[in-house]
Scaffold this motif. Structure first.
Motif, PDB file in Angstrom:
ATOM      1  N   UNK A 309       0.824  -1.208   0.000  1.00  0.00           N
ATOM      2  CA  UNK A 309       0.000   0.000   0.000  1.00  0.00           C
ATOM      3  C   UNK A 309       0.861   1.262   0.000  1.00  0.00           C
ATOM      4  N   UNK A 310       2.013   1.208   0.648  1.00  0.00           N
ATOM      5  CA  UNK A 310       2.916   2.361   0.611  1.00  0.00           C
ATOM      6  C   UNK A 310       3.377   2.624  -0.823  1.00  0.00           C
ATOM      7  N   UNK A 311       3.678   1.544  -1.557  1.00  0.00           N
ATOM      8  CA  UNK A 311       4.055   1.722  -2.969  1.00  0.00           C
ATOM      9  C   UNK A 311       2.897   2.325  -3.768  1.00  0.00           C
ATOM     10  N   UNK A 312       1.672   1.921  -3.430  1.00  0.00           N
ATOM     11  CA  UNK A 312       0.508   2.474  -4.131  1.00  0.00           C
ATOM     12  C   UNK A 312       0.357   3.971  -3.874  1.00  0.00           C
ATOM     13  N   UNK A 313       0.827   4.424  -2.712  1.00  0.00           N
ATOM     14  CA  UNK A 313       0.732   5.857  -2.401  1.00  0.00           C
ATOM     15  C   UNK A 313       1.538   6.695  -3.381  1.00  0.00           C
ATOM     16  N   UNK A 314       2.642   6.153  -3.841  1.00  0.00           N
ATOM     17  CA  UNK A 314       3.465   6.904  -4.791  1.00  0.00           C
ATOM     18  C   UNK A 314       2.876   6.897  -6.187  1.00  0.00           C
ATOM     19  N   UNK A 315       1.836   6.080  -6.395  1.00  0.00           N
ATOM     20  CA  UNK A 315       1.184   5.991  -7.707  1.00  0.00           C
ATOM     21  C   UNK A 315      -0.247   6.482  -7.631  1.00  0.00           C
ATOM     22  N   UNK A 316      -0.551   7.390  -6.688  1.00  0.00           N
ATOM     23  CA  UNK A 316      -1.938   7.779  -6.425  1.00  0.00           C
ATOM     24  C   UNK A 316      -2.424   8.900  -7.331  1.00  0.00           C
ATOM     25  N   UNK A 317      -1.809   9.028  -8.505  1.00  0.00           N
ATOM     26  CA  UNK A 317      -2.283  10.063  -9.426  1.00  0.00           C
ATOM     27  C   UNK A 317      -3.717   9.789  -9.860  1.00  0.00           C
ATOM     28  N   UNK A 318      -4.157   8.549  -9.722  1.00  0.00           N
ATOM     29  CA  UNK A 318      -5.530   8.186 -10.075  1.00  0.00           C
ATOM     30  C   UNK A 318      -6.384   8.279  -8.818  1.00  0.00           C
ATOM     31  N   UNK A 456      -7.826  10.787   9.652  1.00  0.00           N
ATOM     32  CA  UNK A 456      -6.704  11.186   8.813  1.00  0.00           C
ATOM     33  C   UNK A 456      -7.205  11.461   7.395  1.00  0.00           C
ATOM     34  N   UNK A 457      -6.804  12.590   6.859  1.00  0.00           N
ATOM     35  CA  UNK A 457      -7.227  12.963   5.512  1.00  0.00           C
ATOM     36  C   UNK A 457      -6.078  12.862   4.506  1.00  0.00           C
ATOM     37  N   UNK A 458      -4.917  12.447   4.979  1.00  0.00           N
ATOM     38  CA  UNK A 458      -3.745  12.353   4.103  1.00  0.00           C
ATOM     39  C   UNK A 458      -3.107  10.976   4.270  1.00  0.00           C
ATOM     40  N   UNK A 459      -2.236  10.650   3.333  1.00  0.00           N
ATOM     41  CA  UNK A 459      -1.517   9.385   3.415  1.00  0.00           C
ATOM     42  C   UNK A 459      -0.569   9.405   4.617  1.00  0.00           C
ATOM     43  N   UNK A 460      -0.421   8.234   5.272  1.00  0.00           N
ATOM     44  CA  UNK A 460       0.460   8.103   6.433  1.00  0.00           C
ATOM     45  C   UNK A 460       1.411   6.916   6.233  1.00  0.00           C
ATOM     46  N   UNK A 461       2.379   7.058   5.340  1.00  0.00           N
ATOM     47  CA  UNK A 461       3.296   5.933   5.084  1.00  0.00           C
ATOM     48  C   UNK A 461       4.137   5.578   6.296  1.00  0.00           C
ATOM     49  N   UNK A 462       4.462   6.551   7.157  1.00  0.00           N
ATOM     50  CA  UNK A 462       5.265   6.237   8.336  1.00  0.00           C
ATOM     51  C   UNK A 462       4.457   5.408   9.330  1.00  0.00           C
ATOM     52  N   UNK A 509       4.138  14.037   7.219  1.00  0.00           N
ATOM     53  CA  UNK A 509       4.289  12.613   6.908  1.00  0.00           C
ATOM     54  C   UNK A 509       3.962  12.265   5.473  1.00  0.00           C
ATOM     55  N   UNK A 510       2.974  12.935   4.899  1.00  0.00           N
ATOM     56  CA  UNK A 510       2.520  12.534   3.567  1.00  0.00           C
ATOM     57  C   UNK A 510       3.480  12.939   2.458  1.00  0.00           C
ATOM     58  N   UNK A 511       4.452  13.806   2.742  1.00  0.00           N
ATOM     59  CA  UNK A 511       5.332  14.304   1.670  1.00  0.00           C
ATOM     60  C   UNK A 511       6.814  14.076   1.942  1.00  0.00           C
ATOM     61  N   UNK A 512       7.194  13.766   3.178  1.00  0.00           N
ATOM     62  CA  UNK A 512       8.625  13.631   3.484  1.00  0.00           C
ATOM     63  C   UNK A 512       9.151  12.266   3.083  1.00  0.00           C
ATOM     64  N   UNK A 513      10.388  12.201   2.545  1.00  0.00           N
ATOM     65  CA  UNK A 513      10.995  10.904   2.203  1.00  0.00           C
ATOM     66  C   UNK A 513      11.561  10.213   3.446  1.00  0.00           C
TER      67      UNK A 513
END
Length: 762
Positions: A309-318, A456-462, A509-513
């Motif tokens: 799912x974390x990988x899917x976050x980087x492809x969330x243009x859709x 939460x309204x944003x992605x939380x990969x951490x 969290x949603x934008x930091x590497x």
């Protein structure tokens, strides 16, 4: 009634057509017969469909009228609910077989078992469309169509199998008629999904079918919410709510590769396939029962579901995937909370005993005895006692999993333990206690309380990489302990440093590497961290960090989001006006102002349908549903996408908070109700931010597989109500300067019943 092209025409209104002085009748509709002949007819919109059919069939000499029905050019069935709209819109109509006759013919054609038969393939292809209509479904089931459809799913392949599965998927949109599906059928669907050779057009409907079976558990049956504490409710004969997680999971276990294949499809280039796979996993997580929950979650963890799912976050243009990812985050909050509140029980749970054995064996320490002859084992790893079950009582299985992951990740774990053992006893870092406190600290940071839905309204990969963050934070604790020369009495001071660093390292969290997070934990200087933490202490009240206050905040958080949830649903029950939007990719040159650009929608009291009316202008809508002739089944809504569509031109006059007319860029106040196989059911634009948040959040909470609230407004409301409630509660204590202890120790229980409670304690 004359054929197309003739100069005369009949009408179906019942008025005399032979009156000599009557003006010529203007044809309002074209009707095409089964033979392809087109006639023109003036139809009285006040008639019922049955009356229209009787007069049409009489004019065309086709009997009996009950064998026929009307459809429009898009093949939508004409009913009493939509007849008036189609007549006024001069929609072209077709005289076709009635649902009853069509169902009988379809079942007859399904009786052949020759897959290459052209008629069979055509029957299965058309069945996908007809089975969406309730009138057809009732007749189809009456003729035994379900049995025939299941038979073809068991033997068909390629396109025929795709058509049959899609037909079953569409049938399952109804809450009746498929309660006889058995374990053999479920296993067949599981086998189809587990095969990597199954084509995409077969896997898509199979995935949705399995999802619907998971959600059809007894506790999801209408009107059974009150029965959840009393066990599964009694179901009427033939109910479709007799499946659920355990029934499906039992068949899934027979095909061990299924979950791995579904997880692999999360990265599918086919967006719909990736979306359906996410929805299936979310449904399994949200409906898992006590018997299979631990086994299912463990298997998902072994398949690295979090990383997928974390990988899917980087492809969330859709946009379609965003809601599914947020739903997964909400489900993982539930998983994390459940692990945290599940007690470690090595005596009865082999997995817990194995984890403890792994931790101890990798420490390469030996069991000793103290001066009193007691065993010294877990105290060597930094726990306060040898009662390991009690040591994990506050963090549960989550704490055990985190410590095991720490041992697995740190290749020098044994050297670390040996180094601590070589120090004076009061200077040793209590590793076990530190690990558990970091788990508690991260749980507070990410609001791992008993959840209803995530705000939460944003992605939380951490957050999804909870174990990795725990490892970094625990290593940071050990480093701060060493660099500060801490003794056992400085434990809380070092933990405060870690808490300060967590807030800094995990920000944005949603934008930091990840590399920046690792740098913050691995390279931050003790002095810099200490100076920053001292400044923070000047602004913070230590009272808010007490464990009882954190528990109080958790309780108020639950009450606050439930209050906001009820408020959102009440807004849906009241109803609101919206602008019917345009797809943002619509060519600008073909965009026109719609005739009825406004839609009023209202949820019915049963929470099953969204009733609506389209209009050229806004008008006062009466309470109830009398003014709202059309409706959308809430169960058909699989997702709510936001920011997806644009306002039509020349509708807005500047009196609403909407983008300027004619601009085809997506409106931030737009949202679309999406169906798994039909695409968008409707595209709307809310008049303001408040109603946009009310409806997008409210509709998400009505979905069976919904788990998140997408608007920052809802998140802010819940947090604000929680903090206000907390401050009000604390006024009673802080006003009296009452000291709140960090923890409370219960005394021994009474030895008999000869006691009473002091009034001062009540």
């Amino acid at each position: 009634m004359s054929a197309g092209g003739a100069s005369s025409s009949s009408r179906v209104s019942g008025l005399p057509s032979s009156t000599p002085k009557a003006p010529p009748l203007v044809p309002t509709n074209h009707v095409t017969t089964l033979e392809g002949v087109t006639v023109r007819a003036r139809i009285d919109p006040t008639l019922t469909v049955d009356d229209v059919l009787k007069q049409l069939c009489s004019s065309l000499k086709k009997e009996p009228a009950s064998d026929f029905a009307l459809r429009d050019e898009s093949d939508e069935l004409v009913t009493n609910d939509n007849l008036r709209k189609k007549i006024k819109g001069r929609v072209g109509l077709k005289l076709v077989k009635s649902p009853s006759r069509q169902a009988a013919d379809t079942v007859e054609e399904l009786q052949t078992r020759e897959e290459n038969d052209g008629k069979l393939r055509m029957a299965l292809f058309e069945l996908q469309k007809f089975i969406r209509e309730e009138q057809f479904v009732q007749e189809f089931l009456k003729y035994g169509g379900l049995h025939m459809l299941v038979n073809h799913i068991s033997i068909a392949s390629r396109n025929s199998l795709a058509y049959a599965l899609t037909s079953m998927q569409n049938l399952m949109d109804f809450d009746y008629g498929w309660g006889s599906l058995d374990d053999n059928f479920i296993l067949r669907v599981v086998q189809i999904l587990s095969s990597s050779q199954s084509p995409i057009n077969v896997c898509r409907p199979a995935t949705v079918i399995l999802k619907k079976l998971v959600e059809a558990d007894p506790l999801s049956a209408p009107g059974t919410l009150a029965s959840t504490s009393k066990g599964p409710p009694a179901l009427p004969p033939g109910s479709v709510y007799r499946y659920g997680f355990q029934v499906v999971f039992n068949q899934m276990k027979k095909e061990r590769g299924l979950l791995g294949t579904v997880v692999d499809r999360l990265g599918s280039a086919d967006t719909a396939m990736a979306q359906y796979s996410m929805m299936l996993i979310n449904s399994l997580l949200s409906h898992a029962n006590d018997d299979g929950w631990e086994e299912f979650v463990a298997e998902l963890e072994q398949l690295n579901i979090r990383q997928a799912f974390i990988r899917s976050m980087s492809l969330h243009t859709i946009e379609d995937l965003t809601s599914c990812i947020l739903d997964f985050q909400a489900n993982m909050v539930r998983v994390t909370y459940r692990k945290k509140t599940t007690l470690v029980d090595p005596e009865h749970v082999p997995a817990h005993n194995d984890a403890l054995s792994y931790i101890w064996n990798n420490s390469q320490l030996e069991v000793d005895e103290d001066d009193l002859g007691g065993i010294v084992q877990w105290r060597k790893l930094g726990f306060e006692s040898e009662d390991i079950v009690q040591e994990f009582s506050e963090v549960g299985v989550l704490g055990l999993d985190c410590l095991r992951n720490f041992v697995e990740t740190d290749l020098d774990f044994s050297k670390l333990v040996l180094e601590q053992s070589s120090r004076p006893e009061d200077r040793r870092c209590p590793l076990g206690k530190a690990s558990n406190e970091v788990v508690e600290l991260l749980s507070v940071y990410w609001n791992i309380f008993e959840p209803g839905y995530s705000t939460s309204t944003t992605f939380q990969p951490f957050f999804l990489d909870f174990y990795r963050v725990h490892f970094l934070a625990t290593r940071f604790f050990l480093r701060m302990w060493g660099e500060s020369g801490a003794a056992i009495g400085d434990f809380q001071r070092v933990l405060d440093l870690v808490q300060s660093q967590v807030k800094v390292a995990l920000r944005s969290e949603s934008v930091r590497p990840w590399r920046e997070v690792e740098q913050e934990f691995n390279q931050s200087d003790y002095r810099a961290v200490r100076d920053r933490q001292m400044k923070e202490l000047e602004l913070e009240d230590d009272l808010l960090n007490k464990v009882p206050v954190r528990n109080l905040r958790a309780k108020l958080y639950k009450e606050s989001y439930e209050f906001v949830r009820q408020q959102r649903i009440q807004c849906l029950l009241q109803g609101a006006w919206f602008v019917i939007a345009l797809p943002q990719n619509a060519p600008r040159e073909v965009v026109r102002r719609p005739k009825r650009p406004w839609r009023f929608m209202r949820l019915d009291s049963g929470l099953k349908y969204l009733h609506y009316v389209d209009s050229a202008v806004k008008f006062p809508v009466r309470s109830g549903l009398e003014d709202l002739p059309d409706r959308i089944d809430v169960s058909l809504i699989n997702d709510i996408a936001t920011g997806t569509c644009a306002p039509p031109p020349n509708v807005l006059r500047g009196d609403d908070d909407l983008p300027p007319a004619g601009v085809l860029s997506p409106s931030p106040l737009s949202f679309s109700l999406l169906n798994a196989h039909e695409g968008s059911l409707v595209d709307l634009i809310a008049p303001d931010q408040s109603r946009w948040a009310d409806w997008t959040d409210g509709l998400n909470m009505l979905r069976k597989d919904g788990g998140h609230a997408p608007s920052t407004e809802t998140s802010s409301f819940v947090q604000a109500l929680t903090e206000i409630g907390l401050k009000i509660k604390l006024l009673d204590l802080s006003g009296e300067m009452v000291e709140i202890p960090t923890n409370l120790t219960a005394g021994p229980p009474p030895t008999d019943t000869n006691f009473f409670f002091s009034e001062s304690l009540l």
